[in-house]
Design an enzyme around this catalytic site. Structure first.
Site, mmCIF file in Angstrom:
data_model
loop_
_atom_site.group_PDB
_atom_site.id
_atom_site.type_symbol
_atom_site.label_atom_id
_atom_site.label_comp_id
_atom_site.label_asym_id
_atom_site.label_seq_id
_atom_site.Cartn_x
_atom_site.Cartn_y
_atom_site.Cartn_z
ATOM 1 N N HIS A 166 0.838 -1.198 0.000
ATOM 2 C CA HIS A 166 0.000 0.000 0.000
ATOM 3 C C HIS A 166 0.873 1.249 0.000
ATOM 4 O O HIS A 166 2.053 1.199 0.384
ATOM 5 C CB HIS A 166 -0.884 0.038 1.253
ATOM 6 N N CYS A 253 -2.407 0.144 9.817
ATOM 7 C CA CYS A 253 -3.463 -0.803 9.385
ATOM 8 C C CYS A 253 -4.401 -1.210 10.514
ATOM 9 O O CYS A 253 -5.544 -1.597 10.267
ATOM 10 C CB CYS A 253 -2.835 -2.091 8.830
#
Length: 258
Positions: A166, A253
């Protein structure tokens, strides 16, 4: 700079090891993952956040990575549409709880896909990563939603950057026009005008740190990067993340912060 007051977390489920990963670090130790997650929640509280803890969800082994399910701002909430098929539906499990804090929310629709880990707010605008999980359609939809609330957005295509899953695996906003960034992204024109805190080779995982009010959460075990933050005057909280690293997860996250 945004003052955070709340966070939403979800402890890993007993089948956490069945989640997706590209790391070659072995299977996570579930009990140790629970201990690391509990320490993470304690750190969030230390940063002044009220923490809402959801129940583990064995239907989604990756469900502990709640950041991927929504993009939350002071003005709006956007439910995502995660790009991995096994994670389809995770955002629906967050929607009901977000209704406690937002009067309404918007949703990314097919064919768009979007993981929250690809979205980085800097105060001036949002960086939206186009990755293996977030496609161009999803990025455009999010940018359009954000524009309705006067948030500009910039796209960053990271599909050729093999070290990261990401965008926020490789950058983190540190306030004061400053970004922590891996070398593979440091030369990109999108980040011109920012003070770049470069993360040394071999310490790339440390780039996923989290600025929360007066503290920065950092992954333990990355001393060069930690010293840079100390020299810049940040109050850091180092946390063990080994079991989440095995599953491609980082500090950001594990929570939705707003």
């Amino acid at each position: 700079m945004t003052k955070f007051t709340r966070a939403i977390v979800r402890p890993p489920s007993s089948n956490f090891a069945e989640g997706l990963t590209t790391a070659d670090l072995g299977a996570p130790d579930y009990e140790r993952a629970l201990e690391q997650h509990a320490a993470y929640c304690t750190a969030l509280a230390q940063c002044g956040l009220t923490v809402t803890t959801l129940e583990p969800d064995p239907d989604y082994p990756d469900g502990t990575f709640v950041e991927d399910t929504a993009v939350l701002t002071e003005r709006c909430a956007v439910l995502t549409r995660p790009g991995a098929p096994s994670r389809a539906g995770e955002a629906n499990t967050i929607k009901e709880r977000l209704a406690d804090f937002y009067s309404s929310s918007m949703s990314i629709r097919a064919p768009g896909t979007l993981d929250g880990g690809d979205v980085c707010e800097t105060g001036k605008h949002f960086f939206i990563g186009i990755s293996e999980r977030t496609n161009e359609a999803g990025a455009r939809q999010l940018a359009e939603f954000l524009a309705q609330f006067a948030y500009p957005a910039i796209f960053v295509d990271i599909r050729g950057v093999k070290q990261i899953l990401h965008l926020k695996s490789g950058i983190s906003f540190l306030g004061h026009e400053r970004i922590a960034i891996i070398e593979a992204l440091a030369g990109r024109t999108e980040f011109q005008g920012y003070d770049l805190v470069r993360v040394s080779a071999g310490e790339e995982y440390g780039a996923n740190c989290v600025l929360i009010n007066d503290h920065v959460l950092v992954a333990d075990g990355y001393p060069k990067f930690g010293r840079k933050l100390d020299e810049l005057g940040y109050q850091t909280i180092a946390l063990e993340m080994s079991e989440f690293q095995k599953m491609d997860g980082g500090l950001s996250c594990l929570s939705l912060r707003f």
